[in-house]
Design a protein around this motif. Sequence first.
Motif, short mmCIF file in Angstrom:
data_model
loop_
_atom_site.label_atom_id
_atom_site.label_comp_id
_atom_site.label_asym_id
_atom_site.label_seq_id
_atom_site.Cartn_x
_atom_site.Cartn_y
_atom_site.Cartn_z
N PHE A 110 0.87 -1.18 0.00
CA PHE A 110 0.00 0.00 0.00
C PHE A 110 0.90 1.22 0.00
O PHE A 110 1.61 1.47 0.97
N MET A 111 0.88 1.96 -1.12
CA MET A 111 1.80 3.09 -1.26
C MET A 111 1.25 4.31 -0.54
O MET A 111 0.05 4.51 -0.42
N SER A 112 2.16 5.16 -0.09
CA SER A 112 1.77 6.35 0.67
C SER A 112 1.49 7.53 -0.26
O SER A 112 1.88 7.52 -1.44
N ASP A 113 0.84 8.54 0.27
CA ASP A 113 0.63 9.78 -0.49
C ASP A 113 1.96 10.35 -0.96
O ASP A 113 2.05 10.90 -2.06
N ALA A 114 2.98 10.20 -0.13
CA ALA A 114 4.30 10.74 -0.50
C ALA A 114 4.81 10.06 -1.78
O ALA A 114 5.36 10.72 -2.66
N TRP A 115 4.60 8.74 -1.85
CA TRP A 115 5.03 8.05 -3.07
C TRP A 115 4.25 8.55 -4.28
O TRP A 115 4.80 8.80 -5.34
N TYR A 116 2.94 8.73 -4.10
CA TYR A 116 2.12 9.21 -5.22
C TYR A 116 2.55 10.59 -5.68
O TYR A 116 2.67 10.85 -6.88
N ARG A 117 2.80 11.47 -4.69
CA ARG A 117 3.23 12.82 -5.08
C ARG A 117 4.58 12.77 -5.79
O ARG A 117 4.78 13.42 -6.81
N GLY A 118 5.49 11.98 -5.25
CA GLY A 118 6.82 11.87 -5.85
C GLY A 118 6.74 11.29 -7.25
O GLY A 118 7.42 11.75 -8.18
N THR A 119 5.90 10.28 -7.41
CA THR A 119 5.76 9.63 -8.72
C THR A 119 5.16 10.59 -9.74
O THR A 119 5.64 10.69 -10.87
N ALA A 120 4.13 11.31 -9.32
CA ALA A 120 3.50 12.27 -10.23
C ALA A 120 4.52 13.32 -10.66
O ALA A 120 4.57 13.71 -11.84
N ALA A 121 5.35 13.77 -9.72
CA ALA A 121 6.35 14.79 -10.04
C ALA A 121 7.38 14.23 -11.02
O ALA A 121 7.79 14.89 -11.98
N GLU A 122 7.75 12.97 -10.80
CA GLU A 122 8.72 12.33 -11.68
C GLU A 122 8.16 12.22 -13.10
O GLU A 122 8.85 12.49 -14.08
N LEU A 123 6.90 11.81 -13.18
CA LEU A 123 6.26 11.64 -14.48
C LEU A 123 6.15 12.99 -15.20
O LEU A 123 6.40 13.09 -16.39
N ALA A 124 5.79 14.02 -14.44
CA ALA A 124 5.64 15.34 -15.03
C ALA A 124 6.98 15.84 -15.57
O ALA A 124 7.03 16.50 -16.60
N ALA A 125 8.06 15.52 -14.86
CA ALA A 125 9.38 16.00 -15.27
C ALA A 125 9.87 15.32 -16.54
O ALA A 125 10.77 15.81 -17.21
N SER A 140 -9.18 8.64 -7.15
CA SER A 140 -9.15 8.73 -8.61
C SER A 140 -7.80 9.20 -9.11
O SER A 140 -7.34 8.80 -10.18
N GLU A 141 -7.17 10.07 -8.32
CA GLU A 141 -5.82 10.52 -8.69
C GLU A 141 -4.83 9.37 -8.59
O GLU A 141 -3.96 9.20 -9.45
N ARG A 142 -4.98 8.59 -7.51
CA ARG A 142 -4.08 7.44 -7.33
C ARG A 142 -4.18 6.50 -8.53
O ARG A 142 -3.18 6.06 -9.09
N MET A 151 -7.40 3.27 -23.93
CA MET A 151 -8.80 3.30 -23.47
C MET A 151 -8.88 3.30 -21.94
O MET A 151 -9.68 4.01 -21.35
N ALA A 152 -8.03 2.51 -21.32
CA ALA A 152 -8.03 2.44 -19.86
C ALA A 152 -7.60 3.78 -19.27
O ALA A 152 -8.18 4.25 -18.27
N THR A 153 -6.62 4.41 -19.88
CA THR A 153 -6.15 5.71 -19.40
C THR A 153 -7.26 6.75 -19.53
O THR A 153 -7.50 7.55 -18.62
N ALA A 154 -7.95 6.72 -20.67
CA ALA A 154 -9.05 7.66 -20.88
C ALA A 154 -10.13 7.44 -19.82
O ALA A 154 -10.66 8.39 -19.24
N ALA A 155 -10.44 6.18 -19.54
CA ALA A 155 -11.47 5.87 -18.54
C ALA A 155 -11.05 6.38 -17.16
O ALA A 155 -11.85 6.97 -16.43
N ASP A 156 -9.77 6.19 -16.82
CA ASP A 156 -9.27 6.67 -15.53
C ASP A 156 -9.35 8.19 -15.46
O ASP A 156 -9.65 8.76 -14.41
N PHE A 157 -9.07 8.82 -16.58
CA PHE A 157 -9.14 10.29 -16.56
C PHE A 157 -10.58 10.76 -16.36
O PHE A 157 -10.84 11.68 -15.58
N HIS A 158 -11.51 10.14 -17.08
CA HIS A 158 -12.91 10.56 -16.95
C HIS A 158 -13.40 10.41 -15.51
O HIS A 158 -14.17 11.23 -15.02
#
Length: 546
Positions: free
Chosen positions: A95-110, A461-463, A493-500
Motif C-alpha cells: 500500500f503506497m503512501s501519499d508521499a510516493w504518489y506525489r513523488g511519482t506524479a512529479a517524476e512523471l511530469a518532469a 481517482s488521482e491514485r 482506453m483504460a487511461t481515458a477511462a481513468d481520466f474521466h
Amino acid sequence: MSGPVDPVTELRAAVISCVEDLRGGSLEGGGVPSLERPPKAEFGDYSTNAAMLLAPVLDRSPREIAEELASKLSETLSDRIERIEIAGPGFLNLFMSDAWYRGTAAELAAAGEDLGRPPQGVGGTLLIEFVSANPTGPLTAAAGRHASYGDAVARLLEFTGTRAIREYYMNDMGAQMERFGLSIAARMKGEGVPEDGYEGDYVVEIAERLVADGMGADDPNALSLAGEEIIVSGIKDTLSGLGVEFDHWSSERALHDAGSLQRALDDLAEHGHIYEKEGATWLRSTEFGDDKDRVLLRSGGEPTYFLGDVAYHRDKLERYPEATLFDVLGADHHGYVSRIKASVEALGFGDDRLEISIMQLVNVVEGGEKAQMSKRKGEFVTLESLIEDIGPDATRFFMLQRSNDTTVDLDLDLARQTSSDNPVYYVQYAHARISSILRKAAAEGAAAPDAGGFEGGVDPSERQLIKRIAELPAEVLEAAERRAPHRICAYAMATAADFHAFYRDCQVVGAEGDGVEASRLALCGVTRQTLATTLGLLGISAPERM
RNA sequence: GCCCCCGUAGCUCAGUGGACAGAGCGACUGCCUUCUAAGCAGUGGGUCGCAGGUUCGAAUCCUGCCGGGGGCGCCA
C-alpha cells in the motif's frame, strides 16, 4: 530535469534487492518476482509473489519469508510505503503512501515528452516489410490492417530507441502482370476480360486513361507497365491518406533486371543447397525444416515468385547487415513462412535474422452482413473507400485494436458513429477534454502546474490515474517486444477511462486547498501527454477540441 | 491427410503460471444551473470448447479429442 522514467521498475528494483539480500546472492535461475496491479483494491496498490518464489529455494514456508521480506521492504521504501500486508498463499501486498504518489506524479511530469519511453530501450535495427500488395489493383481494406500494424510496430520501436525501416515489396513480374496487361487490353477493345483476368471496374478506368494517353491495345506488356504505374501511384496516395510512408519501395522486376535473382541462385549453389530435377532448379529447403523442396527456376527457365522473394530477402540482409528482418504476411501466406526462413538459412544467415508475423483476415461488416472480398472478381471494399467512409483515425484504431492473430470484424455502423460507443472518439475525447481544462486554466490565470507541491491527501481517482500512467513504460516495452500494438489501444482506453473518473471526482481549475489546483493541473498535463504519446504510437491524431 | 490461427459474458474481443476471470458493445436504472454528457455511476450476464496431465497454484504450459477459419502448385 527531463528524460525517461519508469517508477514501476524502480519499485521492482527495490523488491528485487530485498529478495537478493534475503537469499544472499543474485537472482539467477528461479523466477523474477512479479510486481503487478492486484485484481482488487483491498489487495493494495502493487503485489509481489517474491516470497512464494523464494520458498522452494530457501526451503522455508512462504508466509515466514513474507514476514521477513515485508520488514526489509518497509525499511527500504521508508516513507514511500504506507503498509505491507501478507495475504493468501504468501503474496506481499504493498500500500503506497501519499508521499510516493506525489513523488511519482512529479517524476512523471518532469519526463516531458519522454514520458512513457522505457529507460532501457530495445535498440538495434528492424527492417519491416509490410503491405506489399500486388500492383494489379487498388488496396483492399485488409491492406489497411497490414499498413496500420506495420507502421504502429515501427513507431513503437522507434520510441524505444530502435531504428525502424519501412519497406514495400512489389511483385511486378510474371503471370499476374501478364494477365493484368491482357485485361487492360481487353477493356480497351471493349471486350470481356479473359479467363483469370482482372474484372474490377478500375481496369476499365485505367484502360480509358491509357487510351486518352494515346496508347494502343496491341502491346499488353507495355499496358501492364503503364497500368502498374497508375496503380502504384494510387496505392501511395491511399497509404499517405492513412499516414503511412515507406522508406523504400522494392520491385521484383528491378531486382531481376539488376541480376539479383541470378546472384541469389549462385549464392545458394555455392552453399550447395540446390539441385536439378525434371528440368527445374530446386532449393533443398527440407534441409532447413520445410515440408518439401521448392522450385526456384521452372523447367522453362523462368524464375518463380519464390526466387524473387529469396533475392529480395538476400538484398535486404546485405543492405542492412545489422538489421533483423520483420515480414508482415497475410494469413493466406502462412504456408510460405517455413520456406522463406529456410532460404535465409540456406544463404548462410542466422535464423535470428528473420521474424515473421501473420495477420489474420479482415471482414468488413455492415448491417450485420459481411462484405465479399475477391480481388480478381473486383468485388471488395477498397482501403480508399474505407478511409473516406470512417476516416483515417477510426480505420487505424479498429485495425489495431485486435491482436494480429485474430480475425478483425470491422463494424462500419460502429466505426461511423461519433459517439462514446466508438472507442476512437472515447480516447480522443479525453485528450480534447483535458486540453479544454488547460485552456480554461490559462484563461483564468490558474496556478502553474506543480505535481509535488502540496501536502494534502491524494484522491483515490488521482491514485488510479497516477498508477496507470506509471505503467506506460512497461506497457510500451511489452508492446514493442511482442510486436503487439493492440495493447496500446487497450492501454489508451483504460487511461481515458481513468481520466474521466478523475474528472468526475476532482475539480481542477479553482480546486480548494493549498497547492491542490497546481498538482491537479500537473496531473492533467501528464495525462494529456500520455494520451498524445499513445495515440501517436498508433498513428492517430490527438485533437485539442472536438 | 498434413501445417498454422482461433474457441473466454447475448455480440466483438483483452488477458502467454498467481488471489472470488476483465473491457467495449447490446439490455436495464440513475446523473447535465458545475472545468466538453463524444462523459460518469449502478444492475444483470461466463461449466474460460471437452477430457486428461504438469504445478503449492492453469484461461495461460503438455497430450488427446470436438468445432470454426486459413494454407498445403514448376500461381502470386
